[in-house]
Design an enzyme around this catalytic site. Structure first.
Site, PDB file in Angstrom:
ATOM      1  N   GLU A 182      15.695  -6.980  -0.109  1.00 23.26           N
ATOM      2  CA  GLU A 182      16.183  -6.842   1.262  1.00 23.26           C
ATOM      3  C   GLU A 182      15.176  -7.488   2.213  1.00 23.26           C
ATOM      4  O   GLU A 182      13.988  -7.167   2.191  1.00 23.26           O
ATOM      5  CB  GLU A 182      16.375  -5.366   1.622  1.00 23.26           C
ATOM      6  CG  GLU A 182      17.528  -4.711   0.874  1.00 23.26           C
ATOM      7  CD  GLU A 182      17.651  -3.231   1.155  1.00 23.26           C
ATOM      8  OE1 GLU A 182      18.784  -2.738   1.267  1.00 23.26           O
ATOM      9  OE2 GLU A 182      16.606  -2.548   1.240  1.00 23.26           O
ATOM     10  N   ASN A 221      19.338   1.979   0.366  1.00 24.49           N
ATOM     11  CA  ASN A 221      18.947   3.390   0.422  1.00 24.49           C
ATOM     12  C   ASN A 221      19.748   4.177   1.447  1.00 24.49           C
ATOM     13  O   ASN A 221      19.941   5.388   1.282  1.00 24.49           O
ATOM     14  CB  ASN A 221      17.450   3.516   0.704  1.00 24.49           C
ATOM     15  CG  ASN A 221      16.605   3.152  -0.500  1.00 24.49           C
ATOM     16  OD1 ASN A 221      17.116   3.074  -1.617  1.00 24.49           O
ATOM     17  ND2 ASN A 221      15.327   2.923  -0.297  1.00 24.49           N
ATOM     18  N   ASN A 231      12.753  -1.778  -7.652  1.00 24.40           N
ATOM     19  CA  ASN A 231      11.957  -1.437  -8.819  1.00 24.40           C
ATOM     20  C   ASN A 231      12.825  -1.342 -10.080  1.00 24.40           C
ATOM     21  O   ASN A 231      13.889  -0.702 -10.034  1.00 24.40           O
ATOM     22  CB  ASN A 231      11.258  -0.099  -8.551  1.00 24.40           C
ATOM     23  CG  ASN A 231      10.267   0.272  -9.626  1.00 24.40           C
ATOM     24  OD1 ASN A 231       9.569  -0.583 -10.146  1.00 24.40           O
ATOM     25  ND2 ASN A 231      10.232   1.543  -9.976  1.00 24.40           N
ATOM     26  N   HIS A 234      11.700  -5.813   1.037  1.00 23.76           N
ATOM     27  CA  HIS A 234      11.848  -4.655   0.155  1.00 23.76           C
ATOM     28  C   HIS A 234      12.282  -5.088  -1.238  1.00 23.76           C
ATOM     29  O   HIS A 234      13.447  -5.386  -1.483  1.00 23.76           O
ATOM     30  CB  HIS A 234      12.858  -3.672   0.748  1.00 23.76           C
ATOM     31  CG  HIS A 234      13.065  -2.459  -0.098  1.00 23.76           C
ATOM     32  ND1 HIS A 234      14.264  -1.764  -0.143  1.00 23.76           N
ATOM     33  CD2 HIS A 234      12.230  -1.814  -0.961  1.00 23.76           C
ATOM     34  CE1 HIS A 234      14.156  -0.756  -0.974  1.00 23.76           C
ATOM     35  NE2 HIS A 234      12.940  -0.760  -1.492  1.00 23.76           N
ATOM     36  N   SER A 238      10.234   0.959   1.773  1.00 22.96           N
ATOM     37  CA  SER A 238      11.634   1.217   1.433  1.00 22.96           C
ATOM     38  C   SER A 238      12.309   2.125   2.448  1.00 22.96           C
ATOM     39  O   SER A 238      13.522   2.299   2.406  1.00 22.96           O
ATOM     40  CB  SER A 238      11.727   1.867   0.048  1.00 22.96           C
ATOM     41  OG  SER A 238      11.034   3.107   0.037  1.00 22.96           O
ATOM     42  N   GLU A 267       3.045   4.508   0.757  1.00 27.43           N
ATOM     43  CA  GLU A 267       4.162   4.646   1.709  1.00 27.43           C
ATOM     44  C   GLU A 267       3.842   5.705   2.766  1.00 27.43           C
ATOM     45  O   GLU A 267       4.505   6.749   2.849  1.00 27.43           O
ATOM     46  CB  GLU A 267       5.444   4.995   0.931  1.00 27.43           C
ATOM     47  CG  GLU A 267       6.734   4.892   1.729  1.00 27.43           C
ATOM     48  CD  GLU A 267       7.253   3.482   1.931  1.00 27.43           C
ATOM     49  OE1 GLU A 267       8.424   3.327   2.273  1.00 27.43           O
ATOM     50  OE2 GLU A 267       6.494   2.518   1.738  1.00 27.43           O
ATOM     51  N   VAL A 283       0.841  -1.196   0.000  1.00 32.91           N
ATOM     52  CA  VAL A 283       0.000   0.000   0.000  1.00 32.91           C
ATOM     53  C   VAL A 283       0.881   1.252   0.000  1.00 32.91           C
ATOM     54  O   VAL A 283       2.107   1.168   0.016  1.00 32.91           O
ATOM     55  CB  VAL A 283      -0.965   0.009   1.214  1.00 32.91           C
ATOM     56  CG1 VAL A 283      -1.895  -1.200   1.143  1.00 32.91           C
ATOM     57  CG2 VAL A 283      -0.217   0.027   2.532  1.00 32.91           C
TER      58      VAL A 283
END
Length: 213
Positions: free
Chosen positions: A82, A120, A73, A70, A49, A22, A20
């Site tokens: 992850e 990230n 994309n 995770h 993420s 973020e 859903v």
């Protein structure tokens, strides 16, 4: 594969992977609902993420069975996933999730729950620094992109990547990093905030650091 628009149809599944919006409040509300619907032992996974997985876990009565999953994309092409454990995640939950990832032909990387996880946490400070270089007129976006592609072998320069990710998504992740780490260098570059405010969100709207229209 069976399609449904009703959460109650998840009552007998072994694993739920949410995807859903973020926003933490939306995710925690969903996890609370899934906790009531899903049978005991069902693993609940979030694809966030940048948001804290522990917040999703503590919205349930089964934090040992909550994990981050995770996907990168575009998920059909990217080989990395992850697998994020909190301090409450049970080892068997991690191992089951890791096995699932491998069964999909992907490579699992297991890491602890912290802002940005592995990729990230390393990537977005670099992207933020690139924006600061442009702000300071140190170099142009084109030259920085060429420098990182030709000098470091990156497939995309930082500004190409920012426009693909979406500047609004990038800003949200950078803010989460800054809120958790409180390091001045992690504060979002003002230029990034200004572009988002102006509605220049990247390729998805036709304009970001570059004009795609």
């Amino acid at each position: 594969m069976t399609w449904s628009a009703t959460l109650d149809h998840l009552a007998d599944v072994d694993l739920v992977v949410e995807a859903v919006v973020e926003e933490l409040s939306v995710k925690t509300a969903l996890f609370s609902s899934l906790d009531d619907i899903c049978k005991p032992g069902t693993i609940l996974a979030t694809t966030t993420s940048s948001l804290p997985v522990i917040e999703c876990a503590m919205a349930t009565s089964r934090p040992a069975e909550v994990v981050g999953l995770h996907f990168f994309n575009p998920a059909p092409l990217m080989g990395l996933i992850e697998v994020v454990h909190t301090i409450r995640t049970a080892p068997e939950t991690v191992e089951t999730t890791r096995a699932l990832v491998e069964s999909l032909g992907k490579h699992p990387v297991v890491c602890a729950d912290r802002a940005g996880f592995v990729v990230n946490a390393l990537l977005f400070p670099y992207l933020n620094d690139a924006v600061r270089m442009v702000e300071a007129s140190y170099a142009t976006a084109d030259d920085i992109d060429y420098a990182m592609k030709l000098g470091c072998g990156y497939p995309m320069g930082p500004f190409e990547l920012l426009d693909v990710i979406g500047l609004d998504v990038s800003l949200a992740i950078q803010r989460e990093l800054y809120l958790e780490m409180r390091e001045p260098g992690f504060a979002p570059a003002p230029l990034l905030e200004q572009l988002v405010t102006a509605g220049y969100l990247g390729r998805k709207v036709g304009r970001g650091f570059r004009d795609y229209r």
